[in-house]
Design a protein around this motif. Structure first.
Motif, short mmCIF file in Angstrom:
data_model
loop_
_atom_site.label_atom_id
_atom_site.label_comp_id
_atom_site.label_asym_id
_atom_site.label_seq_id
_atom_site.Cartn_x
_atom_site.Cartn_y
_atom_site.Cartn_z
N GLU A 1 -8.90 10.30 -10.91
CA GLU A 1 -7.84 11.27 -11.11
C GLU A 1 -6.59 10.98 -10.30
OE1 GLU A 1 -9.22 15.17 -10.39
OE2 GLU A 1 -10.80 15.09 -11.89
N ALA A 2 -6.63 9.96 -9.44
CA ALA A 2 -5.48 9.67 -8.61
C ALA A 2 -4.32 9.19 -9.50
CB ALA A 2 -5.82 8.59 -7.59
N PRO A 3 -3.14 9.80 -9.38
CA PRO A 3 -2.02 9.40 -10.25
C PRO A 3 -1.41 8.09 -9.80
CG PRO A 3 -1.32 11.06 -8.71
CD PRO A 3 -2.78 10.90 -8.49
N VAL A 4 -0.69 7.49 -10.70
CA VAL A 4 -0.01 6.23 -10.43
C VAL A 4 1.48 6.53 -10.25
CG1 VAL A 4 0.53 3.93 -11.33
CG2 VAL A 4 -1.69 4.98 -11.79
N LEU A 5 2.12 5.84 -9.29
CA LEU A 5 3.54 6.04 -9.03
C LEU A 5 4.34 5.62 -10.26
CD1 LEU A 5 5.70 6.83 -6.99
CD2 LEU A 5 5.75 4.46 -6.21
N GLU A 6 5.08 6.53 -10.84
CA GLU A 6 5.82 6.28 -12.06
C GLU A 6 7.25 6.76 -11.91
OE1 GLU A 6 4.12 10.35 -14.16
OE2 GLU A 6 3.76 8.40 -15.05
N GLU B 1 0.79 -1.23 0.00
CA GLU B 1 0.00 0.00 0.00
C GLU B 1 0.83 1.29 0.00
OE1 GLU B 1 -3.26 0.07 2.77
OE2 GLU B 1 -3.05 -2.08 3.13
N LEU B 2 2.11 1.21 0.33
CA LEU B 2 2.89 2.44 0.42
C LEU B 2 2.99 3.15 -0.92
CD1 LEU B 2 4.62 4.33 2.13
CD2 LEU B 2 6.60 2.86 1.64
N GLY B 3 3.13 2.39 -2.00
CA GLY B 3 3.18 3.01 -3.32
C GLY B 3 1.93 3.79 -3.65
N ASP B 4 0.79 3.29 -3.22
CA ASP B 4 -0.46 4.00 -3.45
C ASP B 4 -0.52 5.29 -2.65
OD1 ASP B 4 -0.91 1.74 -4.87
OD2 ASP B 4 -2.41 0.90 -3.50
N VAL B 5 -0.07 5.23 -1.41
CA VAL B 5 -0.08 6.44 -0.57
C VAL B 5 0.81 7.52 -1.17
CG1 VAL B 5 0.43 7.34 1.73
CG2 VAL B 5 -0.59 5.08 1.49
N ILE B 6 1.98 7.13 -1.64
CA ILE B 6 2.90 8.09 -2.25
C ILE B 6 2.32 8.64 -3.55
CG2 ILE B 6 5.19 8.36 -3.26
CD1 ILE B 6 6.23 6.33 -1.28
N SER B 7 1.66 7.78 -4.32
CA SER B 7 1.09 8.21 -5.60
C SER B 7 0.07 9.31 -5.41
CB SER B 7 0.45 7.02 -6.32
OG SER B 7 1.41 6.03 -6.60
N VAL B 8 -0.74 9.19 -4.36
CA VAL B 8 -1.82 10.14 -4.15
C VAL B 8 -1.41 11.30 -3.27
CG1 VAL B 8 -4.18 10.40 -3.26
CG2 VAL B 8 -3.52 8.32 -4.48
N GLY B 9 -0.57 11.05 -2.27
CA GLY B 9 -0.25 12.09 -1.30
C GLY B 9 1.02 12.85 -1.55
N VAL B 10 1.90 12.36 -2.43
CA VAL B 10 3.20 13.01 -2.65
C VAL B 10 3.40 13.40 -4.11
CG1 VAL B 10 5.70 12.76 -2.43
CG2 VAL B 10 4.20 11.76 -0.69
N VAL B 11 3.15 12.47 -5.01
CA VAL B 11 3.47 12.68 -6.43
C VAL B 11 2.82 13.92 -7.02
CG1 VAL B 11 3.14 11.68 -8.72
CG2 VAL B 11 4.03 10.27 -6.88
N PRO B 12 1.55 14.24 -6.72
CA PRO B 12 0.94 15.43 -7.35
C PRO B 12 1.62 16.74 -7.00
CG PRO B 12 -0.76 13.99 -6.43
CD PRO B 12 0.54 13.48 -5.93
N TYR B 13 2.45 16.77 -6.00
CA TYR B 13 3.09 18.02 -5.58
C TYR B 13 4.53 18.12 -6.11
CZ TYR B 13 -0.89 17.98 -2.47
OH TYR B 13 -2.17 17.94 -1.98
N SER C 1 14.50 12.54 -5.70
CA SER C 1 13.77 11.57 -6.50
C SER C 1 12.75 10.86 -5.63
CB SER C 1 14.75 10.54 -7.10
OG SER C 1 14.05 9.45 -7.66
N VAL C 2 11.50 10.82 -6.12
CA VAL C 2 10.45 10.13 -5.39
C VAL C 2 10.67 8.62 -5.41
CG1 VAL C 2 7.96 9.68 -5.33
CG2 VAL C 2 8.80 11.97 -5.86
N SER C 3 11.10 8.09 -6.54
CA SER C 3 11.32 6.65 -6.61
C SER C 3 12.46 6.20 -5.70
CB SER C 3 11.61 6.24 -8.06
OG SER C 3 12.77 6.90 -8.54
N CYS C 4 13.52 7.01 -5.60
CA CYS C 4 14.62 6.66 -4.69
C CYS C 4 14.14 6.67 -3.24
CB CYS C 4 15.78 7.63 -4.87
SG CYS C 4 16.68 7.44 -6.43
N LYS C 5 13.30 7.64 -2.89
CA LYS C 5 12.74 7.68 -1.55
C LYS C 5 11.85 6.46 -1.29
CE LYS C 5 14.05 11.68 0.32
NZ LYS C 5 14.65 11.80 1.67
#
Length: 636
Positions: free
Chosen positions: A448-453, A127-139, A584-588
């Motif tokens: 509209e929720a983005p996917v971690l990429e 679930e962590l990838g989903d949380v980052i996709s919605v709560g971090v990636v859009p910013y 980098s979000v992916s490195c984090k």
């Protein structure tokens, strides 16, 4: 600890806390350097977490196990070794406190801690990838992969240079971060592969980095530069050609230039048993060998060869014959350098000098000596070809006042390439379900929720941790609601939310009030906006502007008791946390998964058994990637 003693949770926490106290002093952009002294009296000064941890004499098996996990992660991503230790210590400390507060007295602290670690690891992988996709990636912002040939265009929006600058700021300090960032960017731009992904070029530079760089001590780091072609770290065996740009033809030998071997069944007559006949036979054998070598050299002259690169040391007879023929020999060239030369020149290394053909000869733009510091090397240049029309082969010269400083800069340079490679490579994240989307971000439509990429970046200075903490706490509150009782254990996400704040706390350790200002300001800004923001950028007058989606631009201002969002107020960039470069979000994301996995492994150990069996390690040269390799081959 005696052999077979039970390993307590408190012992694990104390051991990791010792590692934390070591790396804490050099963490962040304001961190200092650590000075090590060896038994020989030699001193080492470094800010690299990997270098510091490997220099420690660790006797405790838990400490060695933790450091091994850190090194394994930093080898893949090139960064995060100090953050790894800080997060691991904070997570273990929180788990220890939670285990001590467990109401079930029949369950031991170790069992509770092991259970919490397993639940955290399951949450991280699922679930962590989903949380980052919605709560971090859009910013954040994205490094586009659509046009690899337009890598230079990223310099205009400062994404790649700022990502490199923030990396070097924590490794080399403020003085050299900008210079090293530009140097790294120029190197990667020159090695950009035509009609290929940037990851292919980054991986090629990373795998061939030992052969692509030279260290020179005694000069300031600002003297580091890029030079055309390849530097072979050996000198000419005898005489050397003049330092001009005349074309040359070279051949690569992996063995000795020797007389033609006898075939099976052939016998060379050496004469009778008398002393005079033996002398005559030896002279005949020597004459026969010289004639064979003369034939080899004559064949090289016929092909126009003027430079011989050899992986081994040749005999004095070969050197003499080559000098008479006007050929130049470079002996004992390393395997890495010969491999890179073959890749760039198109020449095939030859082991049998009698099987040499015209296709095995490489045509060079030049071959000349070059002096770097106190050493003279061989400098070769390559002719342009259609296969690598967009590639401009070059070598990196890294300078430093001392040998330790040059090694530190070279290590930071290669780690920066690994970091970019990890930031650009695709991430295999779990699929976001509609239920998770609704529970994570209820004020937006679920589709509209983005996917971690891959290629996502976020402002540095604790922004990732603040956003993730806010998203995890929101998830915990939603999971606690009766309508979302089937969403899992909310305590797990709250534990991780508290642990990630240890990173910005250490970033702002010199000014704790800044930590509260930054956290409050960012959370207030998120709550007051119905749409996510894009990357925070710098205005012409040195102020920080926040570009929103649909609401125009608005700056962020610091208040005396907290940070609030204003529409017409501007603030100096030096007073706001987001002016610290990019991360980098992916490195984090990979760092968090590695920490959770390490914590789970440490807390599953019940006892430690000491043995006297030596450890056997096996090193393997990384597989290099040819320029013509396909995407499927690279992934394999």
């Amino acid at each position: 600890m005696l052999p077979g003693d039970h390993l307590r949770l408190k012992d694990v926490l104390q051991t990791v806390s010792v590692l934390e106290s070591v790396v804490r002093r050099c963490f962040g952009p304001e961190g200092g350097q650590v000075l090590f002294t060896r038994d020989t009296g030699q001193a080492m000064l470094s800010r690299s977490g990997t270098r510091i941890l490997t220099a420690l004499r660790l006797e405790h098996p838990v400490a060695r196990m933790a450091v091994e996990c850190v090194l394994r992660h930093s080898t893949l991503t090139g960064d995060g070794s100090k953050t790894f230790v800080l997060l691991l210590a904070s997570l273990l400390r929180i788990i220890h406190s939670k285990a001590c507060m467990e109401p079930d007295a029949s369950q031991s602290d170790a069992a509770t801690a092991s259970r919490l670690a397993r639940e955290l690891l399951a949450f991280g992988t699922e679930e962590l990838g989903d949380v980052i996709s919605v709560g971090v990636v859009p910013y954040g912002d994205c490094l586009s992969l659509e046009e690899p040939s337009q890598l230079a265009a990223h310099r205009n929006n400062l994404c790649v240079p700022k990502l490199l600058a923030s990396f070097y700021r924590s490794r080399l300090g403020h003085a050299h971060c900008g210079f090293m960032s530009d140097l790294t960017y120029d190197l990667l731009t020159r090695w950009n592969c035509k009609n290929g992904q940037p990851t292919l070029s980054f991986r090629f530079v990373n795998d061939n980095f030992p052969a692509l760089h030279s260290t020179v001590a005694g000069f300031p780091i600002s003297c580091s530069r890029l030079i055309e072609g390849q530097v072979i770290h050996r000198d000419f065996a005898a005489s050397c050609p003049p330092a001009d740009h005349q074309p040359a033809k070279a051949v690569v030998f992996t063995g000795h230039l020797q007389p033609k071997l006898l075939r099976a069944g052939e016998v060379l007559e050496l004469g009778g048993g008398t002393q005079e006949k033996e002398k005559t036979s030896i002279v005949q054998l020597q004459t026969w060998s010289e004639r064979c070598l003369d034939c080899v050299v004559a064949n090289l002259q016929r092909l126009g060869v003027s430079v011989l690169l050899s992986a081994v040391k040749q005999s004095a007879a070969v050197l003499a014959l080559a000098a008479q023929a006007g050929m130049f020999i470079v002996e004992c060239v390393s395997e890495d350098e010969l491999f890179l030369f073959a890749q760039l020149s198109g020449a095939r290394p030859v082991s049998d000098c009698w099987a040499l053909e015209a296709g095995d000869v490489a045509t060079l733009a030049f071959c000349r000596p070059i002096v770097l510091g106190a050493h003279r090397y061989v400098h070769v240049g390559f002719r342009d070809s259609e296969e690598r029309a967009s590639i401009k082969p070059c070598s990196l010269v890294i300078c430093g006042l001392g040998e330790g400083q040059t090694d530190q800069s070279a290590g930071a340079f290669q780690d920066a390439v690994r970091m970019l490679l990890a930031a650009w490579e695709p991430i295999d994240s779990p699929v976001i379900t509609s239920v998770r989307r609704a529970s994570l971000h209820t004020d937006r439509p679920t589709h509209e929720a983005p996917v971690l990429e891959s290629g996502r970046v976020i402002p540095a200075g604790g922004t990732f941790e603040f956003l993730l903490n806010h998203a995890l706490l929101r998830r915990g509150r939603h999971c606690s609601a009766p309508a979302h009782a089937n969403m899992g254990n909310p305590a797990v996400s709250q534990l991780l939310a508290n642990a990630v704040l240890s990173v910005p706390r250490q970033v702002y350790s010199q000014r704790p009030q800044r930590f509260l200002w930054a956290q409050t300001g960012l959370v207030t800004f998120i709550q007051n906006r119905s749409h996510p923001v894009s990357l925070v950028h710098k205005g012409d007058d040195g102020t920080i502007l926040v570009q929103g989606q649909g609401d125009g631009e608005g700056p962020l201002r610091e208040g005396k008791r907290g940070t609030r969002c204003y529409r017409e107020t501007r603030v100096s960039s030096k007073d706001f946390m987001l002016n610290s470069g990019l991360e980098s979000v992916s490195c984090k994301y990979q760092l968090l998964l590695a920490v959770l996995q390490c914590a789970s492994c440490l807390l599953q150990v019940d006892a430690v058994l000491h043995t006297h069996t030596p450890l056997h390690t096996q090193s393997r040269r990384p597989a290099a990637i040819s320029w013509e390799a396909s995407e499927d081959e690279v992934e394999d």
